[in-house]
Motif scaffolding. Sequence first.
Motif, PDB file in Angstrom:
ATOM      1  N   TRP A  93       0.810  -1.213   0.000  1.00  0.00           N
ATOM      2  CA  TRP A  93       0.000   0.000   0.000  1.00  0.00           C
ATOM      3  C   TRP A  93       0.849   1.272   0.000  1.00  0.00           C
ATOM      4  O   TRP A  93       0.428   2.287  -0.547  1.00  0.00           O
ATOM      5  CB  TRP A  93      -0.973  -0.004   1.170  1.00  0.00           C
ATOM      6  N   GLU A  94       2.042   1.228   0.602  1.00  0.00           N
ATOM      7  CA  GLU A  94       2.886   2.431   0.616  1.00  0.00           C
ATOM      8  C   GLU A  94       3.320   2.808  -0.794  1.00  0.00           C
ATOM      9  O   GLU A  94       3.274   3.984  -1.178  1.00  0.00           O
ATOM     10  CB  GLU A  94       4.088   2.216   1.520  1.00  0.00           C
ATOM     11  N   ASP A  95       3.758   1.824  -1.574  1.00  0.00           N
ATOM     12  CA  ASP A  95       4.131   2.093  -2.968  1.00  0.00           C
ATOM     13  C   ASP A  95       2.925   2.565  -3.771  1.00  0.00           C
ATOM     14  O   ASP A  95       3.042   3.444  -4.639  1.00  0.00           O
ATOM     15  CB  ASP A  95       4.716   0.835  -3.616  1.00  0.00           C
ATOM     16  N   GLU A  96       1.756   1.997  -3.474  1.00  0.00           N
ATOM     17  CA  GLU A  96       0.559   2.374  -4.224  1.00  0.00           C
ATOM     18  C   GLU A  96       0.131   3.802  -3.898  1.00  0.00           C
ATOM     19  O   GLU A  96      -0.352   4.523  -4.783  1.00  0.00           O
ATOM     20  CB  GLU A  96      -0.568   1.387  -3.956  1.00  0.00           C
ATOM     21  N   LEU A  97       0.316   4.229  -2.667  1.00  0.00           N
ATOM     22  CA  LEU A  97       0.035   5.626  -2.334  1.00  0.00           C
ATOM     23  C   LEU A  97       0.881   6.573  -3.182  1.00  0.00           C
ATOM     24  O   LEU A  97       0.387   7.591  -3.682  1.00  0.00           O
ATOM     25  CB  LEU A  97       0.293   5.889  -0.847  1.00  0.00           C
ATOM     26  N   ASP A 134      -2.011  13.908   1.932  1.00  0.00           N
ATOM     27  CA  ASP A 134      -2.035  13.940   0.467  1.00  0.00           C
ATOM     28  C   ASP A 134      -3.387  13.586  -0.143  1.00  0.00           C
ATOM     29  O   ASP A 134      -3.615  13.880  -1.319  1.00  0.00           O
ATOM     30  CB  ASP A 134      -0.981  12.967  -0.092  1.00  0.00           C
ATOM     31  N   PHE A 135      -4.269  12.958   0.623  1.00  0.00           N
ATOM     32  CA  PHE A 135      -5.513  12.462   0.063  1.00  0.00           C
ATOM     33  C   PHE A 135      -6.709  12.802   0.960  1.00  0.00           C
ATOM     34  O   PHE A 135      -6.580  12.890   2.173  1.00  0.00           O
ATOM     35  CB  PHE A 135      -5.470  10.939  -0.111  1.00  0.00           C
ATOM     36  N   ARG A 166      -5.930  15.317  11.603  1.00  0.00           N
ATOM     37  CA  ARG A 166      -5.594  15.914  10.304  1.00  0.00           C
ATOM     38  C   ARG A 166      -6.236  15.169   9.141  1.00  0.00           C
ATOM     39  O   ARG A 166      -6.204  15.652   8.006  1.00  0.00           O
ATOM     40  CB  ARG A 166      -4.079  15.953  10.079  1.00  0.00           C
ATOM     41  N   LEU A 167      -6.791  14.012   9.409  1.00  0.00           N
ATOM     42  CA  LEU A 167      -7.377  13.192   8.350  1.00  0.00           C
ATOM     43  C   LEU A 167      -8.632  13.869   7.803  1.00  0.00           C
ATOM     44  O   LEU A 167      -9.566  14.164   8.536  1.00  0.00           O
ATOM     45  CB  LEU A 167      -7.748  11.815   8.914  1.00  0.00           C
ATOM     46  N   ARG A 168      -8.628  14.130   6.486  1.00  0.00           N
ATOM     47  CA  ARG A 168      -9.783  14.753   5.844  1.00  0.00           C
ATOM     48  C   ARG A 168     -10.714  13.663   5.335  1.00  0.00           C
ATOM     49  O   ARG A 168     -10.313  12.849   4.504  1.00  0.00           O
ATOM     50  CB  ARG A 168      -9.333  15.658   4.701  1.00  0.00           C
ATOM     51  N   VAL A 169     -11.945  13.662   5.832  1.00  0.00           N
ATOM     52  CA  VAL A 169     -12.897  12.592   5.521  1.00  0.00           C
ATOM     53  C   VAL A 169     -14.200  13.184   4.997  1.00  0.00           C
ATOM     54  O   VAL A 169     -14.774  14.089   5.616  1.00  0.00           O
ATOM     55  CB  VAL A 169     -13.185  11.726   6.759  1.00  0.00           C
ATOM     56  N   ILE A 170     -14.656  12.647   3.877  1.00  0.00           N
ATOM     57  CA  ILE A 170     -16.026  12.863   3.410  1.00  0.00           C
ATOM     58  C   ILE A 170     -16.821  11.655   3.871  1.00  0.00           C
ATOM     59  O   ILE A 170     -16.559  10.522   3.464  1.00  0.00           O
ATOM     60  CB  ILE A 170     -16.102  12.982   1.880  1.00  0.00           C
ATOM     61  N   CYS A 171     -17.774  11.893   4.755  1.00  0.00           N
ATOM     62  CA  CYS A 171     -18.610  10.820   5.279  1.00  0.00           C
ATOM     63  C   CYS A 171     -19.856  10.710   4.408  1.00  0.00           C
ATOM     64  O   CYS A 171     -20.652  11.647   4.325  1.00  0.00           O
ATOM     65  CB  CYS A 171     -18.972  11.131   6.725  1.00  0.00           C
ATOM     66  N   ALA A 172     -20.001   9.588   3.748  1.00  0.00           N
ATOM     67  CA  ALA A 172     -21.094   9.414   2.792  1.00  0.00           C
ATOM     68  C   ALA A 172     -22.439   9.272   3.496  1.00  0.00           C
ATOM     69  O   ALA A 172     -22.529   8.900   4.670  1.00  0.00           O
ATOM     70  CB  ALA A 172     -20.837   8.185   1.923  1.00  0.00           C
ATOM     71  N   HIS A 173     -23.489   9.599   2.762  1.00  0.00           N
ATOM     72  CA  HIS A 173     -24.872   9.319   3.156  1.00  0.00           C
ATOM     73  C   HIS A 173     -25.281  10.039   4.446  1.00  0.00           C
ATOM     74  O   HIS A 173     -25.877   9.438   5.342  1.00  0.00           O
ATOM     75  CB  HIS A 173     -25.091   7.807   3.295  1.00  0.00           C
TER      76      HIS A 173
END
Length: 267
Positions: A93-97, A134-135, A166-173
Amino acid sequence: MFFDIHTHAFHPKIASKAVTHLNEVYHLDCCGDGTIEHLLEREKAAGIDKCVVLCAATAPAQVIPANNYAMKLQREHEEVIGFGTLHPAYVDWEDELERMKAGGLRGIKLHPDFQGFPLNDRRLLPIFEAAQDDFVFEIHIGSDDPLEKAPSSPFMLADILHSFPRLRVICAHFGGYQMWDYSLEALGDFENLWIDTSSTTPYVTPSLLQRLLHHHALERLLFGTDWPLYDPAAELERLREMSGLSDSELEYILSNAGRLLGIHDKA
């Protein structure tokens, strides 16, 4: 510039199968055929300029193909903002990020139900730590299951937000599909939490919808449709009729995603 923050479009080879699966899981008749062409046609008809297309890997082996498709859609369609995906069982997952970042993806979609893990899976913790600057994470929250058996819940998300401010989250629904009372209880004034409007108006009363809207600051609300489940124009009209929002307030919500993602009208 107006945005739909929550859509899905599938590879042509699996679009029909994916829509059939959604119909079976959610006991409805999807309004779209699942293809990117139909999605963009319906967004244009609704006056939506850009849409976030969410990809989620239901198994570790699907992470790279799903992210490749998100990059492809974003590269080939100027209206599309691609969100990639990770899976806690995916080892590299680190490489994929790094690859996702280099490929221009701004966000990561997690769907605990469909991906087969609980949101409080401890394997997610180092991913949140590494990705938070970053995401933007778009996370499905909610379930028809009882709270103690649900793969995700507003309370699980609240724990994550406390641990990673610091985590940016869009909470669905609206904070929790079929768990809207829990959403009102658990999801208060978190600094980096946004709420999308998808897959809610067909199930709630106008009174509950207005409580959900007023629970969060206007700048934290994002318009989303969950297409192909629901049509953008129909969902926009239903939100307008049920919410009591003024035209200016609704337009503000429609443009909030641009501020979150750093995408601005060239004009």
